[in-house]
Design an enzyme around this catalytic site. Structure first.
Site, mmCIF file in Angstrom:
data_model
loop_
_atom_site.group_PDB
_atom_site.id
_atom_site.type_symbol
_atom_site.label_atom_id
_atom_site.label_comp_id
_atom_site.label_asym_id
_atom_site.label_seq_id
_atom_site.Cartn_x
_atom_site.Cartn_y
_atom_site.Cartn_z
ATOM 1 N N ARG A 59 0.528 -0.916 0.339
ATOM 2 C CA ARG A 59 -0.098 -0.419 -0.265
ATOM 3 C C ARG A 59 1.022 1.034 -0.092
ATOM 4 O O ARG A 59 0.376 1.951 -0.592
ATOM 5 C CB ARG A 59 -1.015 -0.153 1.280
ATOM 6 C CG ARG A 59 -2.040 1.425 1.256
ATOM 7 C CD ARG A 59 -3.169 1.525 2.550
ATOM 8 N NE ARG A 59 -2.362 1.354 3.583
ATOM 9 C CZ ARG A 59 -2.699 1.903 4.737
ATOM 10 N NH1 ARG A 59 -3.086 -0.615 4.962
ATOM 11 N NH2 ARG A 59 -1.239 1.725 5.418
ATOM 12 N N TYR A 112 -11.639 19.861 -15.282
ATOM 13 C CA TYR A 112 -12.180 18.039 -15.494
ATOM 14 C C TYR A 112 -13.399 17.713 -15.405
ATOM 15 O O TYR A 112 -13.217 18.408 -14.093
ATOM 16 C CB TYR A 112 -10.623 17.281 -15.108
ATOM 17 C CG TYR A 112 -11.454 15.857 -15.059
ATOM 18 C CD1 TYR A 112 -11.271 15.221 -16.595
ATOM 19 C CD2 TYR A 112 -12.097 14.824 -14.098
ATOM 20 C CE1 TYR A 112 -12.398 14.142 -16.694
ATOM 21 C CE2 TYR A 112 -12.519 13.750 -13.456
ATOM 22 C CZ TYR A 112 -12.525 12.975 -15.459
ATOM 23 O OH TYR A 112 -12.834 11.562 -15.833
ATOM 24 N N ASP A 184 -2.239 21.099 -13.576
ATOM 25 C CA ASP A 184 -3.012 18.779 -14.589
ATOM 26 C C ASP A 184 -2.539 19.128 -16.787
ATOM 27 O O ASP A 184 -2.889 20.193 -16.664
ATOM 28 C CB ASP A 184 -4.393 18.987 -14.660
ATOM 29 C CG ASP A 184 -5.138 17.659 -14.879
ATOM 30 O OD1 ASP A 184 -4.231 16.978 -15.985
ATOM 31 O OD2 ASP A 184 -6.195 16.865 -14.591
ATOM 32 N N LYS A 209 -4.602 7.850 -19.532
ATOM 33 C CA LYS A 209 -5.217 8.309 -20.573
ATOM 34 C C LYS A 209 -3.619 8.507 -21.263
ATOM 35 O O LYS A 209 -3.418 7.433 -21.677
ATOM 36 C CB LYS A 209 -5.322 10.157 -20.710
ATOM 37 C CG LYS A 209 -5.949 9.985 -19.510
ATOM 38 C CD LYS A 209 -8.047 9.882 -19.776
ATOM 39 C CE LYS A 209 -8.778 9.865 -18.857
ATOM 40 N NZ LYS A 209 -8.967 11.045 -18.418
#
Ligand SMILES: *Cc1c(COP(=O)(O)O)cnc(C)c1O
Length: 393
Positions: A59, A112, A184, A209
């Site tokens: 993790r 976004y 971003d 993406k």
């Protein structure tokens, strides 16, 4: 050894790959192990307390995931990078790390859809004051920043109307009031734009993406100074929005062709934008590579290529969109972008599916808009495909 720093193509292929090889394997092994064992408690403690490199629990850190982080880190020219299960996890964990009740964040209306939800729904709930400015009104954004803020959050080019913001200019304004600038960079990719070189403190990606590029793995990443990235990493190891080792491997493999894909997508998108602009059924094309686009001058200064996404409006509105999209042979009608296959869709079902029609209108997103995310198919085939689909009107 060569003293010239390697280019982005060489980094796409080699960065992050070298130090994780096991038994001569030339490819990064996918380490599915949840935990890592130690021969004695003292060594284990050394690693746990950060005095020795190693992994304890996946993790927190994992060798395959670390190789992916290293590749992006080098491509963005950052001191450090940490990864996430998705792009939204990168964005939300970053904002929740940096912001506290009473803070103010300045951003733009065109972020976004999921990011916009954080600004409109989740951050106000924590008493964070959010100012969303008109994306291309730089004077208004500077005025809002000058009122004082903790974080300036930007995206360029934006999704889905491909607006371009002057990153260096706004980042300078943020630094004048002591704010951190977060960008971003999903749409541009590190091949076309490096926000850290333009002064940003942190650069974020939805690796889902263009970085991964094959529409088969979700992921996100944040890059910046070691001090900032460590704070975000610490938040993420507790919230648990960890990138999975298998996804990290798929992203790593996809990234080896990042520069080639982006080169092709830059070239195709520009040719397709020109084709659409000249087409009688199209009322407007949004693409910063077009000389008459509002963002062209800024994009030409801060980007090396204009990217693989464009959007356009059909004269027939949403009814025309309904007819044209299913007629396309070489495009998935799907909510994604940045893949090897062309992907197409209206914002209402893709980037801004989380938003209401009223919110989309407030963001300046017309309902008749089509987002066209160019794949790596032959450009001539894509243009011929669009031409025959537009014949349906
Ligand atoms: C898709 C996208 C995101 C969200 O990424 P996920 O991996 O889907 O969580 C964030 N920013 C931009 C610009 C995007 O296109």
């Amino acid at each position: 050894m060569s003293t010239t720093p390697p280019g982005s193509g060489t980094l796409s292929v080699w960065a992050g790959e070298d130090s994780y090889l096991a038994e001569g394997a030339t490819q990064v092994p996918v380490v599915h192990s949840v935990s890592f064992g130690y021969p004695d408690v003292d060594t284990w403690l050394e690693v746990a307390q950060g005095r020795q490199l190693g992994h304890i629990y996946s993790r927190n850190t994992n060798p395959t995931v670390q190789a992916f982080e290293e590749k992006v880190r080098q491509l963005e020219g950052a001191e450090a990078a940490t990864s996430f299960a998705t792009g939204m996890a990168a964005i939300s964990n970053t904002l929740f790390t940096l912001l506290a009740p009473g803070d103010r964040v300045v951003s733009v209306k065109d972020t976004y859809g999921g990011t916009n939800k954080l600004f409109l729904e989740f951050l106000p709930r924590l008493r964070v004051d959010v100012a969303l400015c008109d994306t291309t009104d730089h004077t208004a954004i500077e005025a809002s920043i000058a009122q004082g803020c903790t974080v300036l959050y930007l995206e360029s080019p934006t999704n889905p109307t491909l607006k371009v913001v002057d990153l260096a200019r706004l980042i300078r304004a943020a630094h004048e009031v002591g704010a951190l600038a977060v960008v971003d960079n999903t749409f541009a990719t590190p091949i076309n734009q490096n926000p850290l070189a333009l002064g940003a403190d942190l650069v974020l990606h939805s690796a889902t993406k263009f970085l991964g590029g094959h529409a088969d793995a979700l992921g996100g990443v944040a890059c910046g100074s070691a001090a900032l990235v460590n704070r975000i990493f610490h938040y993420r190891e507790i919230t648990g929005a960890t990138l999975d080792a298998m996804a990290a491997y798929l992203l790593l493999r996809g990234m080896k062709t990042l520069h080639l894909r982006i080169r092709q997508q830059n070239e195709s998108a520009l040719r397709i934008a020109r084709f659409l602009q000249a087409h009688p059924a199209v009322s407007k094309v949004f693409y910063p590579g077009l000389p008459d686009d509002e963002g062209h001058a800024i994009a030409s200064r801060q980007m090396r290529g204009y990217g693989g996404v464009l959007s356009f409006m059909l004269k027939g509105g949403f009814e025309a969109v309904r007819k044209v999209l299913p007629a396309l042979q070489y495009a998935h009608l799907a909510a994604n972008l940045g893949a090897v296959e062309t992907v197409v869709g209206p914002p209402a079902t893709t980037s801004h599916v989380e938003s209401t029609p009223a919110e989309r209108e407030a963001m300046g997103i017309p309902e008749g808009l089509v987002r066209y995310a160019v794949g790596i198919e032959d450009t001539d085939d894509l243009i011929a495909d669009l031409a025959q689909a537009l014949e349906q009107l």
